[in-house]
Design a protein around this motif. Structure first.
Motif, PDB file in Angstrom:
ATOM      1  N   PHE A   1      -3.264 -66.141  34.355  1.00 38.75           N
ATOM      2  CA  PHE A   1      -2.344 -65.026  34.578  1.00 38.75           C
ATOM      3  C   PHE A   1      -2.154 -64.838  36.084  1.00 38.75           C
ATOM      4  N   GLU A   2      -1.056 -64.220  36.481  1.00 36.81           N
ATOM      5  CA  GLU A   2      -0.803 -63.837  37.874  1.00 36.81           C
ATOM      6  C   GLU A   2      -0.347 -62.384  37.922  1.00 36.81           C
ATOM      7  N   LEU A   3      -0.942 -61.619  38.875  1.00 39.37           N
ATOM      8  CA  LEU A   3      -0.520 -60.247  39.138  1.00 39.37           C
ATOM      9  C   LEU A   3       0.240 -60.252  40.459  1.00 39.37           C
ATOM     10  N   ARG A   4       1.523 -59.909  40.391  1.00 36.59           N
ATOM     11  CA  ARG A   4       2.368 -59.923  41.572  1.00 36.59           C
ATOM     12  C   ARG A   4       2.760 -58.490  41.926  1.00 36.59           C
ATOM     13  N   VAL A   5       2.383 -58.083  43.158  1.00 37.85           N
ATOM     14  CA  VAL A   5       2.659 -56.717  43.599  1.00 37.85           C
ATOM     15  C   VAL A   5       3.301 -56.776  44.976  1.00 37.85           C
ATOM     16  N   VAL A   6       4.187 -55.801  45.253  1.00 40.58           N
ATOM     17  CA  VAL A   6       4.840 -55.676  46.552  1.00 40.58           C
ATOM     18  C   VAL A   6       4.205 -54.489  47.280  1.00 40.58           C
ATOM     19  N   LEU A   7       3.736 -54.746  48.510  1.00 41.79           N
ATOM     20  CA  LEU A   7       3.053 -53.705  49.284  1.00 41.79           C
ATOM     21  C   LEU A   7       4.038 -53.062  50.253  1.00 41.79           C
ATOM     22  N   SER A   8       3.822 -51.792  50.527  1.00 41.37           N
ATOM     23  CA  SER A   8       4.654 -51.097  51.512  1.00 41.37           C
ATOM     24  C   SER A   8       4.341 -51.547  52.931  1.00 41.37           C
ATOM     25  N   ASP A   9       3.157 -52.070  53.174  1.00 36.66           N
ATOM     26  CA  ASP A   9       2.777 -52.586  54.487  1.00 36.66           C
ATOM     27  C   ASP A   9       1.945 -53.842  54.272  1.00 36.66           C
ATOM     28  N   ILE A  10       2.566 -54.988  54.543  1.00 40.06           N
ATOM     29  CA  ILE A  10       1.890 -56.259  54.292  1.00 40.06           C
ATOM     30  C   ILE A  10       0.723 -56.487  55.228  1.00 40.06           C
ATOM     31  N   ASN A  11       0.670 -55.695  56.327  1.00 39.42           N
ATOM     32  CA  ASN A  11      -0.453 -55.845  57.250  1.00 39.42           C
ATOM     33  C   ASN A  11      -1.785 -55.509  56.582  1.00 39.42           C
ATOM     34  N   TYR A  12      -1.740 -54.767  55.466  1.00 42.53           N
ATOM     35  CA  TYR A  12      -2.977 -54.425  54.743  1.00 42.53           C
ATOM     36  C   TYR A  12      -3.162 -55.348  53.543  1.00 42.53           C
ATOM     37  N   GLY A  13      -2.540 -56.530  53.580  1.00 51.63           N
ATOM     38  CA  GLY A  13      -2.590 -57.421  52.432  1.00 51.63           C
ATOM     39  C   GLY A  13      -3.991 -57.850  52.044  1.00 51.63           C
ATOM     40  N   LEU A  14      -4.807 -58.191  53.000  1.00 56.56           N
ATOM     41  CA  LEU A  14      -6.154 -58.663  52.679  1.00 56.56           C
ATOM     42  C   LEU A  14      -7.004 -57.553  52.059  1.00 56.56           C
TER      43      LEU A  14
ATOM     44  N   ILE B   1     -14.258 -63.715  31.914  1.00 60.53           N
ATOM     45  CA  ILE B   1     -13.608 -64.605  32.883  1.00 60.53           C
ATOM     46  C   ILE B   1     -14.389 -65.908  32.861  1.00 60.53           C
ATOM     47  N   PRO B   2     -13.820 -66.967  32.294  1.00 57.36           N
ATOM     48  CA  PRO B   2     -14.593 -68.208  32.127  1.00 57.36           C
ATOM     49  C   PRO B   2     -14.778 -68.923  33.462  1.00 57.36           C
ATOM     50  N   PHE B   3     -15.700 -69.823  33.389  1.00 59.14           N
ATOM     51  CA  PHE B   3     -15.907 -70.687  34.549  1.00 59.14           C
ATOM     52  C   PHE B   3     -15.994 -72.119  34.035  1.00 59.14           C
ATOM     53  N   ALA B   4     -15.708 -73.069  34.834  1.00 55.59           N
ATOM     54  CA  ALA B   4     -15.626 -74.475  34.436  1.00 55.59           C
ATOM     55  C   ALA B   4     -16.998 -74.986  34.017  1.00 55.59           C
ATOM     56  N   GLN B   5     -17.063 -75.764  32.850  1.00 58.90           N
ATOM     57  CA  GLN B   5     -18.293 -76.379  32.339  1.00 58.90           C
ATOM     58  C   GLN B   5     -18.051 -77.874  32.171  1.00 58.90           C
ATOM     59  N   ARG B   6     -19.080 -78.672  32.302  1.00 57.83           N
ATOM     60  CA  ARG B   6     -18.974 -80.104  32.176  1.00 57.83           C
ATOM     61  C   ARG B   6     -20.118 -80.611  31.293  1.00 57.83           C
ATOM     62  N   ASP B   7     -19.751 -81.430  30.261  1.00 54.76           N
ATOM     63  CA  ASP B   7     -20.742 -82.082  29.388  1.00 54.76           C
ATOM     64  C   ASP B   7     -20.825 -83.547  29.772  1.00 54.76           C
TER      65      ASP B   7
ATOM     66  N   PHE C   1       2.244 -64.660  32.649  1.00 52.23           N
ATOM     67  CA  PHE C   1       1.319 -65.533  31.923  1.00 52.23           C
ATOM     68  C   PHE C   1       1.729 -66.966  32.262  1.00 52.23           C
ATOM     69  N   GLN C   2       0.969 -67.590  33.148  1.00 58.36           N
ATOM     70  CA  GLN C   2       1.372 -68.883  33.677  1.00 58.36           C
ATOM     71  C   GLN C   2       1.201 -70.015  32.663  1.00 58.36           C
ATOM     72  N   GLY C   3       0.173 -69.972  31.849  1.00 59.58           N
ATOM     73  CA  GLY C   3      -0.008 -71.065  30.890  1.00 59.58           C
ATOM     74  C   GLY C   3      -1.456 -71.224  30.498  1.00 59.58           C
ATOM     75  N   PHE C   4      -1.697 -72.376  29.831  1.00 58.84           N
ATOM     76  CA  PHE C   4      -3.022 -72.670  29.300  1.00 58.84           C
ATOM     77  C   PHE C   4      -3.691 -73.682  30.220  1.00 58.84           C
ATOM     78  N   GLY C   5      -4.705 -73.226  30.861  1.00 60.95           N
ATOM     79  CA  GLY C   5      -5.423 -74.092  31.776  1.00 60.95           C
ATOM     80  C   GLY C   5      -6.506 -74.896  31.077  1.00 60.95           C
ATOM     81  N   ALA C   6      -7.169 -75.728  31.808  1.00 65.05           N
ATOM     82  CA  ALA C   6      -8.215 -76.568  31.237  1.00 65.05           C
ATOM     83  C   ALA C   6      -9.400 -75.748  30.777  1.00 65.05           C
TER      84      ALA C   6
END
Length: 830
Positions: free
Chosen positions: A731-744, A765-771, A721-726
């Motif tokens: 949040f960040e999901l960090r995973v380790v792959l057995s073969d990084i060649n398939y990362g994409l 999942i919010p999106f940025a709004q401007r008034d 949980f990285q913090g409170f954004g604007a």
């Protein structure tokens, strides 16, 4: 294991070849004092210097007086060339023994400096070996001095003969346009013909000759019939048979067969001509003059037959044969007539020269008789030159370079065809004959070269299975170039070069050059090329054996195997070069000073190349990067495909190749994603709306990561949980792959799964709004009322109603926009 067996055999052969001379030197070394001097004296006695001195003095006297004829000078030159060859061989006397003695002297250490001393035993041994060395080198020095003398005398003779030839060419003789000389020419020619007829008639009146003729009459008739049949019908039979053969064979073989069979157009008529000559000799009616003229008939007829064959091949009558020049049927017929005519005129020169020598023609008669031949040859050359200058030049020219050369050559021939007869008319008959007829013969030689180039190309295409694309490859071009190079000596002979000149050039070539105390000749280079080729082949065989048989059975990874194979190739090539240089007898120590002087400049000029080369070796040894690694260097990311001596080829994910110098991989920062293993981590950033249960979000993300088959269980996926954004909770999901060649692909699949799970759980999942807040909205209403108010402006002294103050607005995320009245151009903003 067959490559290994072959490699072992090659290595043993090379070792034996190198060990034999060394063993011989080792056996000779103990007998330093006695054997060396004896061998030197015996070799020196092989050259008779007394006879050489007599020959040299005779040559110097002949050159000094300058009265000897060219034939005598040529004979004397041939003797000098033989002596020079002996002296050249004599310069290598005791070479092996000399090398041994020098090594012995070098083993004693450097000679003491001036004023210094060394032990008496070493000094005595050094003096003894130095004396032996001088005795061993004495025969070579004597042979070298004699070689220089012989070489100088040969050069003087060549210069004398060339000066005489140039004087003859530039000698002004009588003009053939002078009517006073015409009768002399006619009288000489008719007198020679009458003398020939009278000689034959005299022999016929001899009873013995008539009896011999009657006895040989059946043989004479047989030879005449056989000769006439082949001479009159042989060419026509050959043309018909070639056409039949061309129609019966399909593909490229018919071109090769047609070229070979066309030679019979010369062979069969020439056999018939030789039969007629033999019939004339069998009559027994030929005297000395008639025999000389009959002996000229084979050369005379062969010249005409070759000209007719060349005309038919270069300017064919039918479209089945490809013409050399792009001409229509009428132009080709004119060209054939010109070529045959030039052949006839060239053939007539020899009988004319023989009659002039036999009957002692004067310069006036000879000039008159040569002039018609020169004028006719000039006209025919001019006609051919016009056809050559008309080649190509348009927008659709498919062979611009070739046609450009033909046009330039045509202009040169056109100039010769005009200048030659003019020179003959003025009186320079020798000079005119020198430029006109060699030009005609050279054009015939060029036609032969073109036909041979076409033949070798057709032969190569046939060998390649009839693939027309092979016609445009490099081997046919190289073969054609070799054919052209073989015609250079022939062209030199045509233009007046003596055979001695060509043999002199060849002798200079085979002698090589002397660098220091070492003579480097073509034989050295041939030996170097052969031995280096054997070593290079052995290296490639060893590499193939390592790559396919040995290394796959080990536990070395693919990158290490490739490094070993490449390193073996480098070492093998270097060793092959060293062994080849040593075995060829090339002493590179004489080049040490030159190499030292050039090393500084080479170091500055090639420092980048050397740096990349050394970096390539470091890459092969340390292997921070190997083929197949996924790396990032200098902003370039991709897979390493090849590591060469100077650079590394990286294939990006856009399937483009990027060439990176090896120095950048050593000195720069390189990210290797797959160096130690193919495992790698990816991070997915996700934002959710404020008010969402953060624990639930963390659980969902962890479940998504653990569910993917390529995500490692250990280390397990982690959620941060990285913090409170604007606009969202980050949040960040960090995973380790057995073969990084398939990362994409894994990132894409995880994003799809997160979106699906969030939709099921109702997580937004919010999106940025401007008034947007306007600071002075009254400007809009004032601007709208400006139109009617402008019709009735208020009095300047009328009181203004007070305006209520605007209520303050809370600041929120957005933009404040000030609206102002537009100003006229140039108005003061205050």
């Amino acid at each position: 294991m067959r490559p290994l067996h072959l490699l072992a055999a090659l290595i043993v052969m090379a070792a034996l070849a190198l060990a034999a001379p060394q063993g011989a030197l080792a056996q000779i070394a103990p007998a330093a004092s006695s054997t060396g001097g004896a061998a030197g004296s015996q070799r020196a006695e092989g050259i008779d210097y007394a006879a050489w001195e007599a020959t040299a003095k005779r040559a110097e006297e002949a050159i000094g007086t300058g009265r000897a004829s060219n034939a005598a000078m040529e004979q004397l030159r041939a003797e000098l060339v033989g002596w020079r060859s002996q002296f050249l061989a004599g310069q290598g006397v005791n070479s092996a023994r000399i090398a041994t003695v020098r090594e012995q002297i070098a083993a004693l250490g450097p000679a003491p400096a001036e004023g210094a001393t060394e032990p008496a035993e070493i000094a005595a041994r050094r003096a003894e070996l130095t004396t032996q060395l001088e005795e061993l080198r004495a025969p070579a020095f004597k042979a070298e001095e004699a070689y220089r003398r012989a070489d100088g005398l040969i050069g003087e003779i060549d210069g004398l003969i060339r000066a005489r030839q140039a004087s003859e060419l530039l000698q002004l003789g009588p003009s053939p346009l002078n009517p006073a000389h015409w009768m002399q020419g006619w009288e000489k020619l008719s007198g020679s013909l009458r003398a020939l007829a009278n000689a034959v008639a005299t022999d016929w009146r001899n009873d013995l000759r008539r009896a011999e003729f009657r006895n040989n009459l059946p043989v004479v008739v047989l030879f005449v019939l056989f000769g006439l049949v082949l001479l009159l019908r042989g060419r026509r039979w050959t043309v018909r048979f070639t056409s039949w053969l061309y129609e019966r064979n399909a593909g490229h073989s018919r071109q090769v067969l047609a070229s070979l069979m066309s030679l019979s157009q010369v062979i069969l008529p020439f056999i018939g001509l030789m039969a007629l000559v033999q019939a004339a000799r069998q009559t027994g009616l030929l005297g000395l003059r008639a025999s000389q003229m009959v002996d000229l008939i084979p050369g005379f007829g062969l010249t005409i037959l070759i000209a007719a064959w060349l005309a038919g091949r270069v300017f064919p009558r039918y479209e089945t044969t490809r013409p050399v020049l792009e001409l229509d049927a009428a132009q080709r017929a004119q060209a054939r007539f010109a070529v045959v005519g030039l052949g006839l005129l060239t053939a007539l020169r020899q009988p004319l020269a023989e009659m002039a020598a036999f009957d002692s023609y004067g310069p006036e008669a000879l000039a008159v008789l040569r002039f018609p031949l020169l004028v006719a040859a000039g006209l025919l050359l001019f006609r051919l030159a016009r056809m050559m200058t008309a080649q190509g030049g348009g927008e659709e020219d498919l062979r611009p370079y070739r046609n450009s050369i033909l046009r330039q050559l045509g202009r040169a021939v056109m100039g010769v065809s005009v200048i030659g007869p003019v020179l003959a008319a003025v009186g320079y008959s020798q000079a005119a004959d020198f430029i006109v007829f060699p030009t005609a013969i050279t054009m015939g030689l060029l036609g032969v070269v073109a036909l041979l180039q076409r033949f070798v190309t057709d032969l190569y295409v046939l060998a390649m299975g009839g693939n027309e694309e092979a016609r445009e490859t490099l081997p046919p071009i190289l073969l054609g170039f070799a054919v052209a190079m073989t015609a250079v000596p022939v062209a030199a002979l045509i233009w007046g070069a003596r055979p001695a000149d060509l043999t002199e050039i060849w002798a200079r070539f085979t002698e090589g050059v002397v660098i220091g105390d070492t003579r480097i000749s073509p034989s050295n280079f041939i030996a170097f090329a052969v031995i280096f080729g054997i070593g290079y082949t052995a290296t490639r065989l060893l590499q193939g054996a390592l790559r396919n048989s040995v290394l796959p059975k080990t536990r070395i990874d693919a990158g290490g195997q490739n490094a070993m194979v490449v390193g073996t190739g480098y070492v093998g090539v270097v060793l092959a070069a060293v062994v080849a240089i040593t075995a060829a007898g090339i002493d590179l120590s004489s080049l040490a000073i030159v190499a030292g002087a050039l090393s500084v400049g080479i170091g500055f000029g090639l420092q980048n190349i050397v740096s990349n080369f050394v970096s390539g070796i470091i890459l092969l040894i340390e292997r921070p990067v190997t083929e197949g690694d996924w790396i990032e260097v200098g902003g370039v990311m991709g897979t390493v495909r090849n590591i060469s001596v100077r650079s590394t080829r990286i294939e990006t994910f856009d399937r483009t190749d990027v060439i990176v110098p090896n120095a950048d991989l050593i000195s720069g920062a390189v990210t290797n994603w797959t160096k130690s293993s193919t495992m790698g981590r990816i991070i997915l950033k996700v934002g959710v709306a404020y008010g969402t249960d953060t624990r639930r979000v963390e659980q969902i993300l962890r479940e998504v990561g653990e569910a993917h088959p390529l995500v490692m269980v250990n280390p397990a996926p982690s959620v941060v949980f990285q913090g409170f954004g604007a606009d969202a909770l980050d949040f960040e999901l960090r995973v380790v792959l057995s073969d990084i060649n398939y990362g994409l692909s894994v990132r894409t699949e995880l994003n799809h799964e997160i979106a699906r799970r969030f939709a099921e759980e109702g997580i937004e999942i919010p999106f940025a709004q401007r008034d947007i807040w306007l600071r002075n909205p009254e400007a809009l209403s004032g601007r709208a009322a400006a139109g009617p108010a402008s019709a009735a402006p208020a009095a300047p002294d009328a009181p203004q109603a007070p305006q209520p103050p605007a209520e303050p607005k809370p600041r929120q995320a957005g933009h404040d926009i000030d609206l102002e009245e537009p100003r006229a151009e140039g108005e003061d903003p205050r």
